[in-house]
Scaffold this motif. Structure first.
Motif, PDB file in Angstrom:
ATOM      1  N   HIS A 155       0.851  -1.189   0.000  1.00 54.62           N
ATOM      2  CA  HIS A 155       0.000   0.000   0.000  1.00 54.62           C
ATOM      3  C   HIS A 155       0.884   1.235   0.000  1.00 54.62           C
ATOM      4  O   HIS A 155       1.880   1.296   0.727  1.00 54.62           O
ATOM      5  CB  HIS A 155      -0.925   0.008   1.216  1.00 54.62           C
ATOM      6  CG  HIS A 155      -1.859  -1.165   1.241  1.00 54.62           C
ATOM      7  ND1 HIS A 155      -3.051  -1.177   0.554  1.00 54.62           N
ATOM      8  CD2 HIS A 155      -1.742  -2.381   1.832  1.00 54.62           C
ATOM      9  CE1 HIS A 155      -3.642  -2.348   0.737  1.00 54.62           C
ATOM     10  NE2 HIS A 155      -2.864  -3.093   1.506  1.00 54.62           N
ATOM     11  N   SER A 156       0.494   2.203  -0.811  1.00 50.78           N
ATOM     12  CA  SER A 156       1.259   3.445  -0.882  1.00 50.78           C
ATOM     13  C   SER A 156       1.104   4.232   0.405  1.00 50.78           C
ATOM     14  O   SER A 156       0.111   4.084   1.141  1.00 50.78           O
ATOM     15  CB  SER A 156       0.769   4.298  -2.051  1.00 50.78           C
ATOM     16  OG  SER A 156      -0.536   4.797  -1.767  1.00 50.78           O
ATOM     17  N   ALA A 157       2.069   5.089   0.669  1.00 45.07           N
ATOM     18  CA  ALA A 157       1.989   5.965   1.841  1.00 45.07           C
ATOM     19  C   ALA A 157       0.708   6.787   1.803  1.00 45.07           C
ATOM     20  O   ALA A 157       0.084   7.029   2.843  1.00 45.07           O
ATOM     21  CB  ALA A 157       3.218   6.870   1.897  1.00 45.07           C
ATOM     22  N   GLU A 158       0.292   7.202   0.610  1.00 46.42           N
ATOM     23  CA  GLU A 158      -0.945   7.975   0.479  1.00 46.42           C
ATOM     24  C   GLU A 158      -2.152   7.163   0.948  1.00 46.42           C
ATOM     25  O   GLU A 158      -3.029   7.678   1.651  1.00 46.42           O
ATOM     26  CB  GLU A 158      -1.136   8.435  -0.973  1.00 46.42           C
ATOM     27  CG  GLU A 158      -0.134   9.471  -1.432  1.00 46.42           C
ATOM     28  CD  GLU A 158       1.250   8.922  -1.803  1.00 46.42           C
ATOM     29  OE1 GLU A 158       2.162   9.733  -2.047  1.00 46.42           O
ATOM     30  OE2 GLU A 158       1.444   7.670  -1.848  1.00 46.42           O
ATOM     31  N   ALA A 159      -2.202   5.876   0.561  1.00 39.44           N
ATOM     32  CA  ALA A 159      -3.319   5.017   0.961  1.00 39.44           C
ATOM     33  C   ALA A 159      -3.277   4.719   2.460  1.00 39.44           C
ATOM     34  O   ALA A 159      -4.322   4.721   3.127  1.00 39.44           O
ATOM     35  CB  ALA A 159      -3.296   3.711   0.155  1.00 39.44           C
ATOM     36  N   VAL A 160      -2.104   4.462   2.985  1.00 40.03           N
ATOM     37  CA  VAL A 160      -1.958   4.198   4.424  1.00 40.03           C
ATOM     38  C   VAL A 160      -2.396   5.436   5.222  1.00 40.03           C
ATOM     39  O   VAL A 160      -3.146   5.331   6.201  1.00 40.03           O
ATOM     40  CB  VAL A 160      -0.498   3.799   4.762  1.00 40.03           C
ATOM     41  CG1 VAL A 160      -0.295   3.675   6.265  1.00 40.03           C
ATOM     42  CG2 VAL A 160      -0.131   2.498   4.050  1.00 40.03           C
ATOM     43  N   HIS A 161      -1.954   6.607   4.781  1.00 46.51           N
ATOM     44  CA  HIS A 161      -2.307   7.887   5.403  1.00 46.51           C
ATOM     45  C   HIS A 161      -3.823   8.083   5.388  1.00 46.51           C
ATOM     46  O   HIS A 161      -4.442   8.376   6.416  1.00 46.51           O
ATOM     47  CB  HIS A 161      -1.591   9.000   4.628  1.00 46.51           C
ATOM     48  CG  HIS A 161      -1.772  10.382   5.134  1.00 46.51           C
ATOM     49  ND1 HIS A 161      -1.129  10.855   6.261  1.00 46.51           N
ATOM     50  CD2 HIS A 161      -2.501  11.421   4.651  1.00 46.51           C
ATOM     51  CE1 HIS A 161      -1.455  12.129   6.450  1.00 46.51           C
ATOM     52  NE2 HIS A 161      -2.283  12.494   5.488  1.00 46.51           N
ATOM     53  N   ALA A 162      -4.426   7.890   4.222  1.00 42.69           N
ATOM     54  CA  ALA A 162      -5.869   8.091   4.071  1.00 42.69           C
ATOM     55  C   ALA A 162      -6.664   7.130   4.950  1.00 42.69           C
ATOM     56  O   ALA A 162      -7.657   7.536   5.577  1.00 42.69           O
ATOM     57  CB  ALA A 162      -6.269   7.925   2.599  1.00 42.69           C
ATOM     58  N   MET A 163      -6.260   5.875   5.019  1.00 39.61           N
ATOM     59  CA  MET A 163      -6.978   4.900   5.846  1.00 39.61           C
ATOM     60  C   MET A 163      -6.852   5.239   7.328  1.00 39.61           C
ATOM     61  O   MET A 163      -7.820   5.163   8.082  1.00 39.61           O
ATOM     62  CB  MET A 163      -6.458   3.480   5.588  1.00 39.61           C
ATOM     63  CG  MET A 163      -7.184   2.418   6.399  1.00 39.61           C
ATOM     64  SD  MET A 163      -8.968   2.367   6.140  1.00 39.61           S
ATOM     65  CE  MET A 163      -9.047   1.610   4.536  1.00 39.61           C
ATOM     66  N   SER A 164      -5.670   5.635   7.736  1.00 37.09           N
ATOM     67  CA  SER A 164      -5.463   6.006   9.127  1.00 37.09           C
ATOM     68  C   SER A 164      -6.333   7.204   9.507  1.00 37.09           C
ATOM     69  O   SER A 164      -6.988   7.209  10.561  1.00 37.09           O
ATOM     70  CB  SER A 164      -3.982   6.320   9.363  1.00 37.09           C
ATOM     71  OG  SER A 164      -3.750   6.580  10.722  1.00 37.09           O
ATOM     72  N   LEU A 165      -6.367   8.213   8.644  1.00 38.46           N
ATOM     73  CA  LEU A 165      -7.215   9.380   8.904  1.00 38.46           C
ATOM     74  C   LEU A 165      -8.685   8.978   8.922  1.00 38.46           C
ATOM     75  O   LEU A 165      -9.466   9.471   9.739  1.00 38.46           O
ATOM     76  CB  LEU A 165      -6.955  10.464   7.860  1.00 38.46           C
ATOM     77  CG  LEU A 165      -5.543  11.062   7.878  1.00 38.46           C
ATOM     78  CD1 LEU A 165      -5.339  11.973   6.675  1.00 38.46           C
ATOM     79  CD2 LEU A 165      -5.248  11.786   9.175  1.00 38.46           C
ATOM     80  N   GLY A 166      -9.062   8.058   8.030  1.00 33.01           N
ATOM     81  CA  GLY A 166     -10.429   7.545   8.018  1.00 33.01           C
ATOM     82  C   GLY A 166     -10.777   6.813   9.301  1.00 33.01           C
ATOM     83  O   GLY A 166     -11.914   6.898   9.789  1.00 33.01           O
ATOM     84  N   ASN A 167      -9.819   6.097   9.863  1.00 36.08           N
ATOM     85  CA  ASN A 167     -10.035   5.407  11.142  1.00 36.08           C
ATOM     86  C   ASN A 167     -10.337   6.402  12.257  1.00 36.08           C
ATOM     87  O   ASN A 167     -11.097   6.112  13.175  1.00 36.08           O
ATOM     88  CB  ASN A 167      -8.796   4.601  11.551  1.00 36.08           C
ATOM     89  CG  ASN A 167      -8.530   3.414  10.654  1.00 36.08           C
ATOM     90  OD1 ASN A 167      -9.414   2.933   9.944  1.00 36.08           O
ATOM     91  ND2 ASN A 167      -7.296   2.946  10.670  1.00 36.08           N
TER      92      ASN A 167
END
Length: 185
Positions: A155-167
């Motif tokens: 997973h790209s850093a962008e996707a990891v970042h977005a999922m974490s913020l979504g959490n």
């Protein structure tokens, strides 16, 4: 949001080691600039600033205490009157006295920035929300790295970042931008 005069800015793990190339590709290349905008504003307005420093248990960590990576980056070095919290796990509240210090100072509003979004930022923001603090995470003042999931999927850093913020958003914290925080202050 209305930013209180005693809202605390919590800057997580802005140490020299976080810049080490072995950590891999990251997102938000302007994150440090956004953090510094907030830090400068907090200093100008006399609001509390809390610098969180990670001291790793692992000798191969970029934050191992016996090497220079554990030191704050010069641009994020605490100034006189700013709090310095040392942690041994990702969560800045765990065994640090952070909660007690905030409660004693009557601070209930927190702006959380730093690294890594999916690790120390997320765990600290989750605890802040669970403890009843009004927590905001500045999405453009945090960053993370490319990461594989449990099953080995990349997973790209962008996707990891977005999922974490979504959490975090709506349950533990309010995710917003640096510009919005500054506009509300």
């Amino acid at each position: 949001m209305e930013l209180k005069n005693n809202a605390a800015l919590i800057i997580i793990d802005q140490q020299k080691g976080i810049l080490h190339p072995r950590l891999g590709r990251r997102n938000n290349p302007q994150a440090e600039e956004r953090m510094l905008e907030l830090l400068n504003h907090w200093r100008l307005t006399g609001r509390p600033v809390i610098h969180v420093q990670h001291l790793s248990h692992s000798p191969d960590s970029v934050f191992w205490p016996e090497q220079s990576g554990v030191e704050f980056q010069q641009r994020f070095a605490p100034q006189a009157g700013e709090q310095h919290v040392q942690k041994r796990v990702p969560d800045a509240f765990c065994a640090t006295g952070l909660e007690a210090g905030l409660r004693e100072a009557g601070i209930d509003q927190l702006i959380i920035v730093g690294v890594a979004t999916h690790n120390s930022v997320e765990s600290t923001a989750r605890t802040a929300g669970n403890l009843g603090f009004a927590a905001w995470v500045a999405e453009d003042a945090c960053f993370t790295f490319d990461k594989a999931d449990y099953f080995g999927g990349a997973h790209s850093a962008e996707a990891v970042h977005a999922m974490s913020l979504g959490n975090l958003h709506g349950e533990y914290a309010t995710v917003t931008s640096t510009a919005q925080i500054l506009a509300d202050s």
